[in-house]
Design a protein around this motif. Sequence first.
Motif, mmCIF file in Angstrom:
data_model
loop_
_atom_site.group_PDB
_atom_site.id
_atom_site.type_symbol
_atom_site.label_atom_id
_atom_site.label_comp_id
_atom_site.label_asym_id
_atom_site.label_seq_id
_atom_site.Cartn_x
_atom_site.Cartn_y
_atom_site.Cartn_z
ATOM 1 N N VAL A 158 0.850 -1.193 0.000
ATOM 2 C CA VAL A 158 0.000 0.000 0.000
ATOM 3 C C VAL A 158 0.891 1.251 0.000
ATOM 4 O O VAL A 158 2.001 1.217 0.527
ATOM 5 N N GLU A 161 -3.560 1.114 -6.424
ATOM 6 C CA GLU A 161 -4.862 1.347 -7.028
ATOM 7 C C GLU A 161 -4.990 0.520 -8.292
ATOM 8 O O GLU A 161 -4.006 0.054 -8.856
ATOM 9 N N VAL A 170 -10.394 2.007 -7.752
ATOM 10 C CA VAL A 170 -10.357 1.675 -6.330
ATOM 11 C C VAL A 170 -8.918 1.826 -5.851
ATOM 12 O O VAL A 170 -7.981 1.393 -6.522
ATOM 13 N N ARG A 171 -8.760 2.461 -4.717
ATOM 14 C CA ARG A 171 -7.439 2.731 -4.168
ATOM 15 C C ARG A 171 -7.391 2.256 -2.714
ATOM 16 O O ARG A 171 -8.207 2.679 -1.880
ATOM 17 N N VAL A 172 -6.490 1.329 -2.413
ATOM 18 C CA VAL A 172 -6.231 0.960 -1.020
ATOM 19 C C VAL A 172 -5.195 1.950 -0.523
ATOM 20 O O VAL A 172 -4.013 1.871 -0.863
ATOM 21 N N VAL A 187 -9.996 2.508 2.220
ATOM 22 C CA VAL A 187 -10.152 2.274 0.787
ATOM 23 C C VAL A 187 -10.985 3.403 0.188
ATOM 24 O O VAL A 187 -11.959 3.863 0.800
ATOM 25 N N GLU A 188 -10.606 3.824 -1.005
ATOM 26 C CA GLU A 188 -11.311 4.900 -1.708
ATOM 27 C C GLU A 188 -11.815 4.383 -3.050
ATOM 28 O O GLU A 188 -11.089 3.673 -3.764
ATOM 29 N N TYR A 189 -13.051 4.745 -3.385
ATOM 30 C CA TYR A 189 -13.664 4.362 -4.655
ATOM 31 C C TYR A 189 -14.047 5.631 -5.402
ATOM 32 O O TYR A 189 -14.778 6.470 -4.857
ATOM 33 N N THR A 197 -15.715 6.315 0.425
ATOM 34 C CA THR A 197 -14.600 5.744 1.169
ATOM 35 C C THR A 197 -15.141 4.700 2.139
ATOM 36 O O THR A 197 -16.314 4.733 2.540
#
Length: 239
Positions: A158, A161, A170-172, A187-189, A197
């Motif tokens: 991490v 994405e 999607v981004r961890v 996590v972000e979407y 989030t």
Amino acid sequence: MADERRNERENEHREGYRGTGPGVITPDGCAVDMYARLPVGDEPEVIAGAVPPGASLLELGCGVGRVTHPLLERGFRVTAVDESAEMLARVRGARTVRSPIERLDLGERFDVVLLASFLIHAGSLDVRRGLLDACRRHVAADGCVLIQREGENWQTNVPRERPLGKDGLVRVASATPVAEGVNRVHVEYEFPDARWTQTFLSRPMDRAEFEQALAEAGLAVDDYLTEDRIWVRARPVAA
């Protein structure tokens, strides 16, 4: 903005779990509208290749039916379980049951019990034990439990994405230690018209720890179904 404030108030009782963004967000931080946008991956193919055709299948934590619907199309008889009424309202064609997984007791046995979405990595050991006990309680003596676990570097690689469908991302963003063996994962979407989030607690497990957790619940690995060992077929151990 009003939706986000309402969602945050509703989620205050579940420490360590939080979600933001438009629409209904469940107490564990899952955005119903966002989950309805997620594309179907290879999960249905993995599942169908690991169990008999037309098997009875108990899906624990079905969400909006992203995997449920392809399984129904393949001829499986699915009972779909989720604790969110808003999630279950999106499921079509399956028998649905609203319940926390840990407290589920249908008094039935199924050919296949499915525990996907990395639920096995619950931050609470008590919750993890409850999830596996529910699997063992509902699987037929000659049946199997299919479990999706994290890749072994999922919480160390991490930030990272990847694309999500045609126009999403999607981004961890982070996995931060908050207790012994437990990380807070954020996590972000992102989509062109919306952003969500999700923050949750997760307990990484290596292969030995995972197999020990199964053993404590009366289950044993039958096969690792994918090369990365993310998908696992387990069998009940005779008492």
